[in-house]
Write a protein that holds these residues in place. Structure first.
Motif, PDB file in Angstrom:
ATOM      1  N   ALA A  71     -10.317  -6.113  10.634  1.00 51.28           N
ATOM      2  CA  ALA A  71      -9.267  -5.206  10.165  1.00 51.28           C
ATOM      3  C   ALA A  71      -9.839  -4.112   9.265  1.00 51.28           C
ATOM      4  O   ALA A  71      -9.332  -2.987   9.247  1.00 51.28           O
ATOM      5  CB  ALA A  71      -8.202  -5.992   9.407  1.00 51.28           C
ATOM      6  N   LEU A  72     -10.888  -4.415   8.546  1.00 47.08           N
ATOM      7  CA  LEU A  72     -11.462  -3.460   7.600  1.00 47.08           C
ATOM      8  C   LEU A  72     -12.568  -2.617   8.200  1.00 47.08           C
ATOM      9  O   LEU A  72     -12.949  -1.602   7.642  1.00 47.08           O
ATOM     10  CB  LEU A  72     -12.024  -4.223   6.396  1.00 47.08           C
ATOM     11  CG  LEU A  72     -11.021  -5.092   5.659  1.00 47.08           C
ATOM     12  CD1 LEU A  72     -11.729  -5.942   4.627  1.00 47.08           C
ATOM     13  CD2 LEU A  72      -9.944  -4.254   5.027  1.00 47.08           C
ATOM     14  N   ASP A  73     -13.073  -3.030   9.333  1.00 48.81           N
ATOM     15  CA  ASP A  73     -14.215  -2.389   9.962  1.00 48.81           C
ATOM     16  C   ASP A  73     -13.750  -1.197  10.795  1.00 48.81           C
ATOM     17  O   ASP A  73     -13.490  -1.322  11.989  1.00 48.81           O
ATOM     18  CB  ASP A  73     -14.948  -3.429  10.813  1.00 48.81           C
ATOM     19  CG  ASP A  73     -16.200  -2.887  11.451  1.00 48.81           C
ATOM     20  OD1 ASP A  73     -16.693  -1.842  11.007  1.00 48.81           O
ATOM     21  OD2 ASP A  73     -16.674  -3.517  12.414  1.00 48.81           O
ATOM     22  N   LYS A 122     -14.592   0.398   0.221  1.00 48.81           N
ATOM     23  CA  LYS A 122     -13.857   1.131  -0.820  1.00 48.81           C
ATOM     24  C   LYS A 122     -12.401   1.317  -0.419  1.00 48.81           C
ATOM     25  O   LYS A 122     -11.490   1.120  -1.227  1.00 48.81           O
ATOM     26  CB  LYS A 122     -14.528   2.475  -1.074  1.00 48.81           C
ATOM     27  CG  LYS A 122     -13.914   3.277  -2.180  1.00 48.81           C
ATOM     28  CD  LYS A 122     -14.775   4.505  -2.442  1.00 48.81           C
ATOM     29  CE  LYS A 122     -13.932   5.678  -2.783  1.00 48.81           C
ATOM     30  NZ  LYS A 122     -14.707   6.883  -2.996  1.00 48.81           N
ATOM     31  N   VAL A 123     -12.158   1.654   0.832  1.00 49.74           N
ATOM     32  CA  VAL A 123     -10.781   1.773   1.323  1.00 49.74           C
ATOM     33  C   VAL A 123     -10.070   0.432   1.187  1.00 49.74           C
ATOM     34  O   VAL A 123      -8.914   0.354   0.761  1.00 49.74           O
ATOM     35  CB  VAL A 123     -10.749   2.276   2.789  1.00 49.74           C
ATOM     36  CG1 VAL A 123      -9.370   2.144   3.397  1.00 49.74           C
ATOM     37  CG2 VAL A 123     -11.232   3.714   2.858  1.00 49.74           C
ATOM     38  N   PHE A 124     -10.776  -0.641   1.522  1.00 48.73           N
ATOM     39  CA  PHE A 124     -10.241  -1.995   1.379  1.00 48.73           C
ATOM     40  C   PHE A 124      -9.860  -2.260  -0.077  1.00 48.73           C
ATOM     41  O   PHE A 124      -8.755  -2.724  -0.373  1.00 48.73           O
ATOM     42  CB  PHE A 124     -11.287  -2.998   1.877  1.00 48.73           C
ATOM     43  CG  PHE A 124     -11.048  -4.416   1.473  1.00 48.73           C
ATOM     44  CD1 PHE A 124      -9.928  -5.106   1.912  1.00 48.73           C
ATOM     45  CD2 PHE A 124     -11.958  -5.091   0.665  1.00 48.73           C
ATOM     46  CE1 PHE A 124      -9.713  -6.447   1.552  1.00 48.73           C
ATOM     47  CE2 PHE A 124     -11.759  -6.413   0.310  1.00 48.73           C
ATOM     48  CZ  PHE A 124     -10.628  -7.081   0.757  1.00 48.73           C
ATOM     49  N   GLU A 132      -6.006  -2.860  -4.318  1.00 44.45           N
ATOM     50  CA  GLU A 132      -5.623  -2.499  -5.679  1.00 44.45           C
ATOM     51  C   GLU A 132      -4.164  -2.073  -5.742  1.00 44.45           C
ATOM     52  O   GLU A 132      -3.430  -2.483  -6.634  1.00 44.45           O
ATOM     53  CB  GLU A 132      -6.526  -1.370  -6.173  1.00 44.45           C
ATOM     54  CG  GLU A 132      -6.369  -1.045  -7.610  1.00 44.45           C
ATOM     55  CD  GLU A 132      -7.425  -0.060  -8.069  1.00 44.45           C
ATOM     56  OE1 GLU A 132      -7.613   0.024  -9.285  1.00 44.45           O
ATOM     57  OE2 GLU A 132      -8.057   0.620  -7.243  1.00 44.45           O
ATOM     58  N   SER A 133      -3.725  -1.299  -4.764  1.00 44.38           N
ATOM     59  CA  SER A 133      -2.327  -0.866  -4.777  1.00 44.38           C
ATOM     60  C   SER A 133      -1.385  -2.029  -4.485  1.00 44.38           C
ATOM     61  O   SER A 133      -0.324  -2.142  -5.082  1.00 44.38           O
ATOM     62  CB  SER A 133      -2.098   0.275  -3.790  1.00 44.38           C
ATOM     63  OG  SER A 133      -2.308  -0.160  -2.471  1.00 44.38           O
ATOM     64  N   VAL A 134      -1.792  -2.947  -3.607  1.00 41.69           N
ATOM     65  CA  VAL A 134      -0.952  -4.102  -3.296  1.00 41.69           C
ATOM     66  C   VAL A 134      -0.929  -5.073  -4.470  1.00 41.69           C
ATOM     67  O   VAL A 134       0.127  -5.530  -4.895  1.00 41.69           O
ATOM     68  CB  VAL A 134      -1.469  -4.820  -2.023  1.00 41.69           C
ATOM     69  CG1 VAL A 134      -0.785  -6.160  -1.837  1.00 41.69           C
ATOM     70  CG2 VAL A 134      -1.258  -3.943  -0.808  1.00 41.69           C
ATOM     71  N   VAL A 135      -2.110  -5.366  -5.006  1.00 43.54           N
ATOM     72  CA  VAL A 135      -2.224  -6.349  -6.077  1.00 43.54           C
ATOM     73  C   VAL A 135      -1.537  -5.865  -7.350  1.00 43.54           C
ATOM     74  O   VAL A 135      -0.981  -6.648  -8.096  1.00 43.54           O
ATOM     75  CB  VAL A 135      -3.713  -6.675  -6.336  1.00 43.54           C
ATOM     76  CG1 VAL A 135      -3.889  -7.447  -7.625  1.00 43.54           C
ATOM     77  CG2 VAL A 135      -4.268  -7.461  -5.167  1.00 43.54           C
ATOM     78  N   SER A 136      -1.538  -4.572  -7.599  1.00 42.87           N
ATOM     79  CA  SER A 136      -0.935  -4.084  -8.834  1.00 42.87           C
ATOM     80  C   SER A 136       0.573  -3.880  -8.704  1.00 42.87           C
ATOM     81  O   SER A 136       1.214  -3.478  -9.663  1.00 42.87           O
ATOM     82  CB  SER A 136      -1.610  -2.795  -9.289  1.00 42.87           C
ATOM     83  OG  SER A 136      -1.522  -1.813  -8.301  1.00 42.87           O
ATOM     84  N   SER A 137       1.139  -4.180  -7.540  1.00 46.31           N
ATOM     85  CA  SER A 137       2.588  -4.104  -7.436  1.00 46.31           C
ATOM     86  C   SER A 137       3.199  -5.209  -8.291  1.00 46.31           C
ATOM     87  O   SER A 137       2.638  -6.291  -8.428  1.00 46.31           O
ATOM     88  CB  SER A 137       3.050  -4.240  -5.977  1.00 46.31           C
ATOM     89  OG  SER A 137       2.868  -5.553  -5.532  1.00 46.31           O
ATOM     90  N   ASP A 138       4.319  -4.948  -8.893  1.00 44.56           N
ATOM     91  CA  ASP A 138       4.928  -5.871  -9.855  1.00 44.56           C
ATOM     92  C   ASP A 138       5.154  -7.269  -9.294  1.00 44.56           C
ATOM     93  O   ASP A 138       4.892  -8.253  -9.959  1.00 44.56           O
ATOM     94  CB  ASP A 138       6.276  -5.324 -10.351  1.00 44.56           C
ATOM     95  CG  ASP A 138       6.090  -4.134 -11.267  1.00 44.56           C
ATOM     96  OD1 ASP A 138       4.979  -3.990 -11.814  1.00 44.56           O
ATOM     97  OD2 ASP A 138       7.034  -3.364 -11.429  1.00 44.56           O
TER      98      ASP A 138
END
Length: 146
Positions: free
Chosen positions: A97-99, A112-114, A119-125
């Motif tokens: 999926a990341l390749d 880095k894209v991964f 980061e955006s998913v994990v930092s969601s409330d």
């Protein structure tokens, strides 16, 4: 001068403009203005560089053999050593999926894209409050290590 910023322009006589104090304060004002502009311009760059360095350090931690790529065995080992064990097909699916170029490994840009996506998913409330997943907790701590 100051009229460009909407400030009133000083109406100095030619004699006042030639006075040493006027020249000193004019130069001082220009230096302060330039310094403030530089500081304001560099703040975003220092943040970006700090985040970029963090991504690079994380990539290097996963890239065990230092060849500039993260292969299946390296991601498996890194996550296993962090207490995260998943079936091999999950790791393969993750790499696939990341390749982006489908060469069966991740280069720095793909990784880095991964990380940015995680980061955006994990930092969601919702996810940060629950932190129920070992992997989510691992990624959150890895990215936000202060």
């Amino acid at each position: 001068g100051s009229h460009k910023m909407g400030l009133p322009q000083a109406n100095l006589t030619p004699e006042q403009a030639r006075h040493a104090r006027t020249k000193v304060f004019t130069a001082l004002g220009q230096m302060v203005g330039i310094a403030i502009g530089c500081i304001l311009g560099l703040i975003p760059l220092s943040w970006i560089d700090q985040r970029e360095r963090r991504y690079q350090m994380i990539f290097e931690a996963f890239d065990e053999n230092g060849d500039g790529f993260i292969e299946l065995d390296e991601i498996t080992n890194s996550l296993h050593n962090s207490g995260i064990d998943m079936p091999e097909d999950v790791y393969k699916a993750l790499i696939s999926a990341l390749d982006a170029n489908q060469d069966s490994k991740m280069d720095y840009d793909e990784f880095k894209v991964f990380l940015q996506t995680l980061e955006s998913v994990v930092s969601s409330d919702i996810i940060v409050k629950k932190k129920h997943s070992v992997f989510v907790r691992f990624v959150h701590d890895m990215i936000n290590d202060d």
